[in-house]
Scaffold this active site. Sequence first.
Site, PDB file in Angstrom:
ATOM      1  N   LYS A   1       1.860   2.299  -4.936  1.00 24.24           N
ATOM      2  CA  LYS A   1       2.506   1.649  -6.072  1.00 24.24           C
ATOM      3  C   LYS A   1       1.623   2.006  -7.273  1.00 24.24           C
ATOM      4  O   LYS A   1       2.026   2.365  -8.484  1.00 24.24           O
ATOM      5  CB  LYS A   1       2.587   0.224  -5.937  1.00 24.24           C
ATOM      6  CG  LYS A   1       3.463  -0.005  -4.839  1.00 24.24           C
ATOM      7  CD  LYS A   1       3.864  -1.638  -4.718  1.00 24.24           C
ATOM      8  CE  LYS A   1       2.249  -2.596  -4.498  1.00 24.24           C
ATOM      9  NZ  LYS A   1       2.086  -2.184  -3.034  1.00 24.24           N
TER      10      LYS A   1
ATOM     11  N   GLN B   1       2.045  -6.070  -3.354  1.00 29.45           N
ATOM     12  CA  GLN B   1       2.531  -6.108  -1.764  1.00 29.45           C
ATOM     13  C   GLN B   1       3.786  -5.370  -1.542  1.00 29.45           C
ATOM     14  O   GLN B   1       3.916  -4.453  -2.320  1.00 29.45           O
ATOM     15  CB  GLN B   1       2.545  -7.535  -1.357  1.00 29.45           C
ATOM     16  CG  GLN B   1       1.470  -8.315  -1.047  1.00 29.45           C
ATOM     17  CD  GLN B   1       0.518  -8.803  -2.436  1.00 29.45           C
ATOM     18  OE1 GLN B   1       1.291  -9.615  -3.354  1.00 29.45           O
ATOM     19  NE2 GLN B   1      -0.539  -8.678  -2.604  1.00 29.45           N
TER      20      GLN B   1
ATOM     21  N   GLY C   1      -4.676  -4.306  -3.638  1.00 32.01           N
ATOM     22  CA  GLY C   1      -5.512  -3.001  -4.019  1.00 32.01           C
ATOM     23  C   GLY C   1      -4.696  -1.794  -4.286  1.00 32.01           C
ATOM     24  O   GLY C   1      -4.193  -1.403  -3.581  1.00 32.01           O
ATOM     25  N   HIS C   2      -4.825  -1.592  -5.703  1.00 31.32           N
ATOM     26  CA  HIS C   2      -4.012  -0.332  -6.193  1.00 31.32           C
ATOM     27  C   HIS C   2      -4.947   0.707  -6.666  1.00 31.32           C
ATOM     28  O   HIS C   2      -5.682   0.581  -7.432  1.00 31.32           O
ATOM     29  CB  HIS C   2      -2.952  -0.840  -7.465  1.00 31.32           C
ATOM     30  CG  HIS C   2      -2.096  -2.228  -6.995  1.00 31.32           C
ATOM     31  ND1 HIS C   2      -1.202  -2.683  -7.838  1.00 31.32           N
ATOM     32  CD2 HIS C   2      -1.601  -2.594  -5.778  1.00 31.32           C
ATOM     33  CE1 HIS C   2      -0.254  -3.438  -7.074  1.00 31.32           C
ATOM     34  NE2 HIS C   2      -0.691  -3.604  -5.963  1.00 31.32           N
TER      35      HIS C   2
ATOM     36  N   ASP D   1       0.805  -1.269   0.059  1.00 38.58           N
ATOM     37  CA  ASP D   1       0.168   0.229   0.083  1.00 38.58           C
ATOM     38  C   ASP D   1       1.108   1.316  -0.049  1.00 38.58           C
ATOM     39  O   ASP D   1       0.245   2.415   0.414  1.00 38.58           O
ATOM     40  CB  ASP D   1      -0.971  -0.089   1.255  1.00 38.58           C
ATOM     41  CG  ASP D   1      -2.077  -1.064   1.153  1.00 38.58           C
ATOM     42  OD1 ASP D   1      -2.177  -1.677   0.222  1.00 38.58           O
ATOM     43  OD2 ASP D   1      -2.237  -1.480   2.276  1.00 38.58           O
TER      44      ASP D   1
END
Length: 422
Positions: free
Chosen positions: A16, A223, A40-41, A13
């Site tokens: 990225k 990650q 989750g981006h 988080d």
Amino acid sequence: MPNTILTGAQWGDEGKGKIIDFLTDEADIVVRSQGGNNAGHTIVIAEKKYVLHLIPSGILRKSKTCVIGNGVVLDPISLVAEIEGLRKRGVVVGKNLLISDAAHIVLPYHRALDGRHEASRGKNKIGTTKRGIGPAYCDKAARTGLRMCDLMSPEIFTKKLAARMRENNALLKSLGVPPLNGRAVLKDYLAAADLLRPFVTNTVVYLHKALKAGKNLLFEGAQGTFLDIDHGTYPFVTSSNTTAAGACTGSGVPPHRIDRVLGVMKAYTTRVGEGPLITGDVALSDALHAMGREFGATTGRARRCGWFDAVATRYAAMVNGIDDIAITNLDGLDAVAKIRVCTAYKLDGKKIDFPPADPDALARCQPVYVEFPGWNSPTDMVRKFSDLPPRARDYARKIAELTGANLSIVSVGPGREQTIRL
Ligand code: GDP
Ligand code: IMO
Ligand code: MG
């Protein structure tokens, strides 16, 4: 742009997705090479927010190609939903997306086992995303996994799934979990297979042809370094190699074709899920949560927050070979009067400059801080490094120096335009 691996230098988080979207402007192909929909981006363009889980964050830029590589564990049902969600919002997903036929697939029994294992760990739980990631990588390593190439052939998939369902239902039953309906699983997965078939190919061959044609690649890490199965704060990690080397095994692009590693890090530290956070700070967490920040993009859980941990980022620079860094969320510290940075750990009275492998030892580590005066002014409207408050500039330079890498990007907001190139 040189062929670049973008990697998270903390606990995930780091921002990225935002940085990938920004850099995709200069790339031809964006590649995901590990992890799955545990990621989750978040990308914000013209105040519209997109959260991507499996599809590379380059998808929002026209005329770029996105590749889901062999190292990803892919939940076909979730991927179909993601594609449909993007299309509904007017994003083109067609020939610009390629999926490796060697990627392993996540099945409902992986999710069921993930949930069951977490429940049985009690207070030692990992705090997984319950997306079935660990069990799917277990099957891969045990050589019992099913892959996209299996799913593409209804006959083969039907046969292989039946055998795997028998075994996993027996396992679930023995653990006190109700068995799954194999027929329903087969029906759902074959329907997803039909929708995904046009995207599936040998992505290794595609990427090598593209390299020969002079195209450049941007690898989107999922990650972060300390969630890496080898280098992270084991056992509180994910089940893949999140560090730079994972990009090569997870895509089939050899190490000598990589030109640069970019490490993304927040100006402070966050962690979602269990496991030690040496620089954790309740007041900082509360302040960031009160601003509506630092809630997980995948599970919505509140992230624990703490001060910048330079012991961790220096280690990340080492294992990833980080050349350049992008610092995100600098604006999160705009109103903090005294900013702390951890430069060493104290373990049983002795100063150390790396995270110990032993989780008990790591849990006993105390942070050694240096303090910086805050800049106490908003930075979210700043677009040039020279326009940042001098104390904010000094802070960014200092954390790059402590990490041992070159400062290349500073981000002062979630939006694409809130990105400062040095
Ligand atoms: P990722 O998993 O590394 O892509 O990061 P996430 O998207 O899970 O979490 C990063 C969060 O920070 C998201 O909500 C982003 O929109 C947000 N973000 C990224 N960079 C900045 C920044 O510089 N400032 C602010 N305020 N938010 C940012
Ligand atoms: P992105 O790509 C932050 C964490 C989970 C848990 C541990 C194991 O958005 O940075 P898993 O479901 O992978 O078995 O969970 O890893 N985790 C993440 N934390 N960002 C992520 O991805 C994460 N993916 C997994 O919270 O602690
Ligand atoms: Mg995330």
